[in-house]
Design a protein around this motif. Sequence first.
Motif, PDB file in Angstrom:
ATOM      1  N   LEU A  63      28.353  40.678  39.210  1.00 57.92           N
ATOM      2  CA  LEU A  63      29.678  40.978  38.651  1.00 57.92           C
ATOM      3  C   LEU A  63      30.659  39.831  38.897  1.00 57.92           C
ATOM      4  CD1 LEU A  63      30.095  44.756  39.567  1.00 57.92           C
ATOM      5  CD2 LEU A  63      30.059  43.799  37.262  1.00 57.92           C
ATOM      6  N   SER A  64      30.550  39.177  40.043  1.00 57.46           N
ATOM      7  CA  SER A  64      31.442  38.054  40.363  1.00 57.46           C
ATOM      8  C   SER A  64      31.257  36.903  39.386  1.00 57.46           C
ATOM      9  CB  SER A  64      31.203  37.561  41.795  1.00 57.46           C
ATOM     10  OG  SER A  64      30.025  36.774  41.871  1.00 57.46           O
ATOM     11  N   ARG A  65      30.069  36.860  38.750  1.00 53.17           N
ATOM     12  CA  ARG A  65      29.739  35.788  37.798  1.00 53.17           C
ATOM     13  C   ARG A  65      29.822  36.250  36.350  1.00 53.17           C
ATOM     14  NH1 ARG A  65      24.124  34.297  40.964  1.00 53.17           N
ATOM     15  NH2 ARG A  65      25.035  33.176  42.742  1.00 53.17           N
ATOM     16  N   HIS A  66      30.301  37.456  36.135  1.00 56.53           N
ATOM     17  CA  HIS A  66      30.334  38.019  34.780  1.00 56.53           C
ATOM     18  C   HIS A  66      31.087  37.076  33.837  1.00 56.53           C
ATOM     19  CE1 HIS A  66      30.718  40.829  31.485  1.00 56.53           C
ATOM     20  NE2 HIS A  66      29.965  41.691  32.131  1.00 56.53           N
ATOM     21  N   PRO A  67      30.498  36.744  32.683  1.00 62.31           N
ATOM     22  CA  PRO A  67      31.139  35.790  31.763  1.00 62.31           C
ATOM     23  C   PRO A  67      32.501  36.228  31.244  1.00 62.31           C
ATOM     24  CG  PRO A  67      29.222  36.855  30.745  1.00 62.31           C
ATOM     25  CD  PRO A  67      29.180  37.191  32.193  1.00 62.31           C
ATOM     26  N   ASN A  68      32.792  37.529  31.285  1.00 59.98           N
ATOM     27  CA  ASN A  68      34.096  38.021  30.816  1.00 59.98           C
ATOM     28  C   ASN A  68      35.106  38.182  31.951  1.00 59.98           C
ATOM     29  OD1 ASN A  68      32.039  40.006  28.792  1.00 59.98           O
ATOM     30  ND2 ASN A  68      33.325  38.394  27.960  1.00 59.98           N
ATOM     31  N   ARG A  69      34.689  37.854  33.173  1.00 63.30           N
ATOM     32  CA  ARG A  69      35.573  38.018  34.329  1.00 63.30           C
ATOM     33  C   ARG A  69      36.731  37.015  34.260  1.00 63.30           C
ATOM     34  NH1 ARG A  69      34.993  40.766  39.101  1.00 63.30           N
ATOM     35  NH2 ARG A  69      36.044  39.917  40.934  1.00 63.30           N
ATOM     36  N   PRO A  70      37.945  37.443  34.607  1.00 68.28           N
ATOM     37  CA  PRO A  70      39.085  36.512  34.584  1.00 68.28           C
ATOM     38  C   PRO A  70      38.900  35.361  35.584  1.00 68.28           C
ATOM     39  CG  PRO A  70      39.827  38.787  34.801  1.00 68.28           C
ATOM     40  CD  PRO A  70      38.353  38.796  35.016  1.00 68.28           C
ATOM     41  N   TYR A  71      39.341  34.175  35.180  1.00 68.46           N
ATOM     42  CA  TYR A  71      39.255  32.995  36.031  1.00 68.46           C
ATOM     43  C   TYR A  71      40.644  32.614  36.551  1.00 68.46           C
ATOM     44  CZ  TYR A  71      34.513  32.443  34.136  1.00 68.46           C
ATOM     45  OH  TYR A  71      33.202  32.633  33.779  1.00 68.46           O
ATOM     46  N   ILE A 122      46.782  32.827  36.919  1.00 72.90           N
ATOM     47  CA  ILE A 122      48.012  32.037  37.051  1.00 72.90           C
ATOM     48  C   ILE A 122      48.950  32.284  35.870  1.00 72.90           C
ATOM     49  CG2 ILE A 122      48.960  29.686  37.016  1.00 72.90           C
ATOM     50  CD1 ILE A 122      46.616  28.835  38.806  1.00 72.90           C
ATOM     51  N   HIS A 123      48.419  32.177  34.650  1.00 73.75           N
ATOM     52  CA  HIS A 123      49.274  32.341  33.460  1.00 73.75           C
ATOM     53  C   HIS A 123      49.773  33.776  33.295  1.00 73.75           C
ATOM     54  CE1 HIS A 123      48.863  28.285  32.107  1.00 73.75           C
ATOM     55  NE2 HIS A 123      47.553  28.362  31.962  1.00 73.75           N
ATOM     56  N   SER A 124      49.030  34.741  33.837  1.00 68.44           N
ATOM     57  CA  SER A 124      49.420  36.147  33.690  1.00 68.44           C
ATOM     58  C   SER A 124      50.417  36.619  34.737  1.00 68.44           C
ATOM     59  CB  SER A 124      48.173  37.043  33.741  1.00 68.44           C
ATOM     60  OG  SER A 124      47.311  36.739  32.684  1.00 68.44           O
ATOM     61  N   ILE A 125      50.342  36.061  35.952  1.00 65.36           N
ATOM     62  CA  ILE A 125      51.228  36.546  37.022  1.00 65.36           C
ATOM     63  C   ILE A 125      52.502  35.714  37.182  1.00 65.36           C
ATOM     64  CG2 ILE A 125      49.270  37.532  38.272  1.00 65.36           C
ATOM     65  CD1 ILE A 125      49.453  35.249  40.263  1.00 65.36           C
ATOM     66  N   THR A 126      52.518  34.516  36.589  1.00 69.94           N
ATOM     67  CA  THR A 126      53.733  33.690  36.677  1.00 69.94           C
ATOM     68  C   THR A 126      54.648  33.975  35.482  1.00 69.94           C
ATOM     69  OG1 THR A 126      52.599  31.850  35.555  1.00 69.94           O
ATOM     70  CG2 THR A 126      52.640  31.815  37.971  1.00 69.94           C
ATOM     71  N   LYS A 127      55.920  33.682  35.659  1.00 67.43           N
ATOM     72  CA  LYS A 127      56.872  33.856  34.560  1.00 67.43           C
ATOM     73  C   LYS A 127      56.514  32.922  33.413  1.00 67.43           C
ATOM     74  CE  LYS A 127      60.987  35.649  36.845  1.00 67.43           C
ATOM     75  NZ  LYS A 127      62.432  35.469  37.091  1.00 67.43           N
ATOM     76  N   LYS A 168      36.358  27.587  36.296  1.00 67.73           N
ATOM     77  CA  LYS A 168      34.986  27.459  35.775  1.00 67.73           C
ATOM     78  C   LYS A 168      34.899  27.057  34.300  1.00 67.73           C
ATOM     79  CE  LYS A 168      32.374  30.463  38.892  1.00 67.73           C
ATOM     80  NZ  LYS A 168      31.707  31.763  39.048  1.00 67.73           N
ATOM     81  N   GLY A 169      35.649  27.693  33.451  1.00 66.73           N
ATOM     82  CA  GLY A 169      35.531  27.425  32.019  1.00 66.73           C
ATOM     83  C   GLY A 169      35.004  28.625  31.256  1.00 66.73           C
ATOM     84  N   LYS A 170      35.479  28.792  30.017  1.00 68.38           N
ATOM     85  CA  LYS A 170      35.198  29.996  29.220  1.00 68.38           C
ATOM     86  C   LYS A 170      33.961  29.885  28.332  1.00 68.38           C
ATOM     87  CE  LYS A 170      38.784  32.664  30.208  1.00 68.38           C
ATOM     88  NZ  LYS A 170      38.663  34.027  30.722  1.00 68.38           N
ATOM     89  N   ASN A 171      33.610  28.677  27.906  1.00 73.84           N
ATOM     90  CA  ASN A 171      32.441  28.497  27.036  1.00 73.84           C
ATOM     91  C   ASN A 171      31.648  27.289  27.534  1.00 73.84           C
ATOM     92  OD1 ASN A 171      33.805  26.146  25.937  1.00 73.84           O
ATOM     93  ND2 ASN A 171      35.039  27.581  24.745  1.00 73.84           N
ATOM     94  N   THR A 172      30.543  26.995  26.859  1.00 76.22           N
ATOM     95  CA  THR A 172      29.653  25.922  27.324  1.00 76.22           C
ATOM     96  C   THR A 172      30.375  24.585  27.437  1.00 76.22           C
ATOM     97  OG1 THR A 172      27.775  27.046  26.292  1.00 76.22           O
ATOM     98  CG2 THR A 172      27.463  24.745  26.900  1.00 76.22           C
ATOM     99  N   LYS A 173      31.139  24.228  26.413  1.00 76.65           N
ATOM    100  CA  LYS A 173      31.852  22.952  26.414  1.00 76.65           C
ATOM    101  C   LYS A 173      32.888  22.902  27.536  1.00 76.65           C
ATOM    102  CE  LYS A 173      34.378  19.823  23.337  1.00 76.65           C
ATOM    103  NZ  LYS A 173      35.021  19.666  22.009  1.00 76.65           N
TER     104      LYS A 173
END
Length: 318
Positions: A61-69, A74-79, A117-122
Motif C-alpha cells: 500500500l505504501s507503494r500504491h501507484p495512486n498514493r499521494p506523493y 505540499i500543494h494541498s495543505i499550503t495556501k 517519486k513521480g506520477k508516470n514512467t517519464k
Amino acid sequence: MEYLDFEKPIQEIQDQYVNCVLIEKKSGINMKEICNQLQLKLEKTIKKLHSNLTPWQRVQLSRHPNRPYTLDYIHSITKEDSFIELHGDRHFGDDKAIVGGFGKIEDHTFMLIGTQKGKNTKDRQYRRFGMPNPEGYRKALRLMKLAEKFEKPVITFIDTPGAFPGIEAEERGQGEAIGKNIYEMMCLKVPIIVLIIGEGASGGALGIGIGDKVSMMENSWFSVISPESCSTILWGSRDHKEKSAESLKLTAENMHKLNLIDDVIKEPLGGAHFCPKKAYKLVKKQIIKHYKQLFEINIEFLIKKRKNKYISIGFFDE
C-alpha cells in the motif's frame, strides 16, 4: 484507479457500482437502492480487508501507484500560490528526487522538504524514483539552514526506497552527505516535524528524518532495509519478502510500540489513495497540532530534548 492483488474483491464491487450508476444514467431506471446496497457492501469489504493487513500488504500500500506523493501534500495543505520551490545545492546541481521551499500553512510559514517519486514512467525517471543523490541531501540541508536563518520551522516528507545506489552517488560522497544531515539536524535551531507518508527506507530516509516530532501514515513503513533486500541477503532470493516484512517490525504500529516514532496518522478507509483529500486534511491537522506544541518550547531546551530522544533509542546489553 489501480488495484493491488489483495484489493481484487474491492475492485469487483467498485466495478459493479460504477456499472450500476452508468445503467441509471443511460436508461433512466431508478437504481439508487441497488447502488446504495453496493456502496454499503464496498465499505464493509474495505473494512474487513483493512482490519487485518499483513506487514507486507502495508508495504504494498505504501507503494500504491495512486498514493499521494510529497508535492501532492505540499500543494494541498499550503495556501494557494504560497509554496515557492527552491533549487540546487550550490555545489554540484539540483537533485529532482528532493523538493523543497517555503510555504504557508494557515498563517504560519514553514520550510517544506521531501522526497518525490513521480506520477508516470517519464516523471519517475526524472525524479529517479525518489532516490536522492548526495546533492539532494545537500540541497535539503541548505534549505534547512535557510529556515534556521529566518527562524521558520522545518517539515520533511519521507517517501523513498532509499538513497540512490549508483557509483556516481558514492563518488560524490553519499554517506558523508547523509551523515552530515543527521549531525546538522540534531542541532538545527528551529522545530522539525517529520512525516513518513510512504516508504521510509534506510539512510535515504534518515537523511531528512531527524525530528522533534516524527509521525507515520498508517500504511507506511520505516526500516533500515526493504523486505525484498532483507530476503535476498538472508535466503538468496526475494521469495521470503513477506516473512522479512513481518520480522523487520517496519509498520507504523510497530514503530510506535518501539518508541521510534511519536504517533500514527490514521488513513481514510481503504488507504490514502482511496480519498487523498481526506488524507491531506489529516496530515495538515497533525502538522498544526505538533507545531503548536513545539512553538511553546524554548529552542535550546528543544535541541537538548531532540538529542536525548535519539540517544535513548535502543539499549546495550554487555
